[in-house]
Design a protein around this motif. Structure first.
Motif, PDB file in Angstrom:
ATOM      1  N   ARG A 372     -12.495  -2.722 -11.213  1.00  0.00           N
ATOM      2  CA  ARG A 372     -11.290  -3.493 -10.889  1.00  0.00           C
ATOM      3  C   ARG A 372     -10.257  -3.376 -12.002  1.00  0.00           C
ATOM      4  N   CYS A 373     -10.702  -3.565 -13.229  1.00  0.00           N
ATOM      5  CA  CYS A 373      -9.767  -3.553 -14.360  1.00  0.00           C
ATOM      6  C   CYS A 373      -9.161  -2.176 -14.574  1.00  0.00           C
ATOM      7  N   ARG A 374      -9.968  -1.140 -14.426  1.00  0.00           N
ATOM      8  CA  ARG A 374      -9.448   0.220 -14.619  1.00  0.00           C
ATOM      9  C   ARG A 374      -8.380   0.554 -13.585  1.00  0.00           C
ATOM     10  N   LEU A 375      -8.660   0.242 -12.331  1.00  0.00           N
ATOM     11  CA  LEU A 375      -7.690   0.505 -11.278  1.00  0.00           C
ATOM     12  C   LEU A 375      -6.438  -0.351 -11.445  1.00  0.00           C
ATOM     13  N   ALA A 376      -6.640  -1.609 -11.857  1.00  0.00           N
ATOM     14  CA  ALA A 376      -5.500  -2.517 -12.017  1.00  0.00           C
ATOM     15  C   ALA A 376      -4.555  -2.038 -13.106  1.00  0.00           C
ATOM     16  N   GLU A 377      -5.082  -1.590 -14.215  1.00  0.00           N
ATOM     17  CA  GLU A 377      -4.239  -1.110 -15.313  1.00  0.00           C
ATOM     18  C   GLU A 377      -3.426   0.111 -14.881  1.00  0.00           C
ATOM     19  N   ALA A 378      -4.094   1.044 -14.221  1.00  0.00           N
ATOM     20  CA  ALA A 378      -3.396   2.250 -13.772  1.00  0.00           C
ATOM     21  C   ALA A 378      -2.396   1.920 -12.659  1.00  0.00           C
ATOM     22  N   GLY A 379      -2.749   0.985 -11.785  1.00  0.00           N
ATOM     23  CA  GLY A 379      -1.854   0.588 -10.704  1.00  0.00           C
ATOM     24  C   GLY A 379      -0.572  -0.017 -11.220  1.00  0.00           C
ATOM     25  N   ARG A 380      -0.671  -0.876 -12.218  1.00  0.00           N
ATOM     26  CA  ARG A 380       0.531  -1.482 -12.796  1.00  0.00           C
ATOM     27  C   ARG A 380       1.407  -0.417 -13.439  1.00  0.00           C
ATOM     28  N   ARG A 381       0.811   0.503 -14.170  1.00  0.00           N
ATOM     29  CA  ARG A 381       1.607   1.568 -14.792  1.00  0.00           C
ATOM     30  C   ARG A 381       2.325   2.399 -13.727  1.00  0.00           C
ATOM     31  N   HIS A 382       1.638   2.622 -12.614  1.00  0.00           N
ATOM     32  CA  HIS A 382       2.207   3.440 -11.540  1.00  0.00           C
ATOM     33  C   HIS A 382       3.430   2.763 -10.908  1.00  0.00           C
ATOM     34  N   VAL A 383       3.346   1.459 -10.652  1.00  0.00           N
ATOM     35  CA  VAL A 383       4.507   0.789 -10.053  1.00  0.00           C
ATOM     36  C   VAL A 383       5.647   0.674 -11.062  1.00  0.00           C
ATOM     37  N   GLU A 384       5.323   0.500 -12.324  1.00  0.00           N
ATOM     38  CA  GLU A 384       6.386   0.452 -13.326  1.00  0.00           C
ATOM     39  C   GLU A 384       7.140   1.773 -13.387  1.00  0.00           C
TER      40      GLU A 384
END
Length: 412
Positions: A372-384
């Motif tokens: 969850r944490c790994r995907l969440a970190e990458a997901g936030r970077r992607h939307v930014e």
């Protein structure tokens, strides 16, 4: 701080089928970002709102709203035509063949809108959706002698009711056109050829300053699904996946936010699957409460499907919101979704309609905090990097400024 209007920019009329509309947060976000850039905006709505709920951010919009007349009586229609003839000298007569080619209601609204464009000093019209809003904007722009553009989403591109000849004409006449995913862009260019040469992809954006993420290290075993309760959202498959998880002994809860024509059938399916105590149907909720549910869930499910009529999601805003808030997303590779949910990197993708794969992916997110944490970190970077409304609306504003400056007007 409110931005001053940009005196060098065009006065832009947004043409929308219905404003405000609870499910179209992306339009509200875009208009607010336009105003923050200094754009002088006016909103023209073809329909009066019917939603019983409105987003809190609506109060921040400064643009005036005009509701065009609809279902005119004969006397009202003649008054509209007389006004148009007075304010659009020569244009109404030359536009008559084009007006007769569309629905009478659309034609009357186009005449009214053209008169308002002239009276209000509007320099450019921008429609959201390539359907009725673009129909009215195209005709009004031609009569008023201004430019127009539109944003194409999904239903207005892929639905069985889309008339390719009409959409091709709108693309050809537009000074600029936008679509919301690379998938859409490739489809439009392959289908419409040179008429789609001016189409560009600009993603819908989010106000990321209002969507602060939290690490999903500790989340209860809850899944959230948000959207209109219609076929293309795939919520029936989500219920089936939840039933598989419960049958396998997993502890899980599901929150469903939204309303729509499939609600009764989905509630009946919930009862038939023995999930009455597991699933909560919240109905439509204010954006703040919806975002709180997303932020507190272990996973956001968006099991979208292509409907029997060709209808499908383009790139759901709620998917972007989940990524922004730090909630891992499980979705299907429908249209532009893989451009946000990159399988194994920013989220998990499962085949469309594959209930077992959907259950397995949701189970993995519930049981694996590290994932969850790994995907969440990458997901936030992607939307930014790709879905920031400030960046994306600035691209749209520049496109509109250039279109209005070139004044690519097609005369009737």
């Amino acid at each position: 701080m409110l931005a001053a209007s940009d005196p060098s920019g065009p006065r832009v009329g947004y043409v929308l089928k219905m404003y405000p509309r609870f499910s179209e947060t992306f339009i509200l976000t875009e208009i607010l970002a336009m105003e923050a850039l200094g754009a002088d905006v006016e909103i023209f709505s073809l329909r009066t709102p019917v939603d019983g709920h409105f987003h809190e951010a609506l109060a921040q919009v400064r643009a005036p709203v005009t509701y065009l007349q609809r279902q005119l009586k004969p006397t009202d229609l003649w008054d509209t035509l007389r006004l148009g003839d007075a304010q659009l000298p020569g244009s109404l007569e030359s536009a008559l063949p084009h007006l007769l080619a569309v629905d009478p209601e659309d034609a009357a609204q186009a005449v009214e809108l053209a008169s308002l464009v002239v009276a209000h000093g509007v320099d450019h019209l921008h429609a959201h959706f390539a359907s009725v809003a673009a129909t009215v904007a195209r005709l009004a722009a031609r009569m008023a002698g201004v430019t127009y553009s539109f944003t194409a989403h999904a239903k207005d591109v892929f639905h069985d009711e889309v008339n390719p000849a009409e959409l091709g004409q709108k693309l050809a006449d537009a000074a600029a056109a936008v679509t919301i995913s690379d998938y859409n862009l490739a489809f439009l260019r392959s289908t419409y050829g040179a008429r789609a040469d001016r189409v560009v992809r600009i993603y819908n954006g989010l106000d990321l300053e209002a969507l602060l993420p939290s690490a999903p290290l500790r989340r209860p075993p809850r899944v959230v699904g948000v959207g209109r309760l219609v076929e293309k959202k795939g919520f029936d498959r989500l219920l089936d996946a939840l039933a598989l998880m419960v049958r396998d002994g997993r502890t899980v809860r599901l929150d469903v936010v939204g309303a729509g024509p499939e609600e009764e059938a989905l509630r009946a399916r919930t009862a038939a699957l023995g999930l009455t105590g597991v699933v909560t149907f919240h109905g439509p909720l204010p954006q703040g409460r919806t975002l709180a549910l997303i932020k507190g869930a272990a996973a956001l499910a968006a099991p979208c499907v292509v409907g029997a009529d060709g209808n499908r999601d383009g790139l759901p805003t709620v998917v972007l919101e989940g990524l922004a808030l730090g909630t891992p997303v499980v979705a299907t590779p429908v249209t532009g979704i893989p451009e946000a949910v990159v399988d194994g990197r920013t989220g998990l993708l499962v085949p469309e309609g594959d209930v077992a794969a959907l259950a397995a992916a949701l189970g993995a997110l519930i049981n694996q905090p590290g994932l969850r944490c790994r995907l969440a970190e990458a997901g936030r970077r992607h939307v930014e990097a790709n879905f920031d409304t400030r960046k994306n609306t600035a691209l749209l504003w520049q496109l509109i400024r250039e279109a209005a400056r070139e004044r690519r007007v097609v005369t009737v």
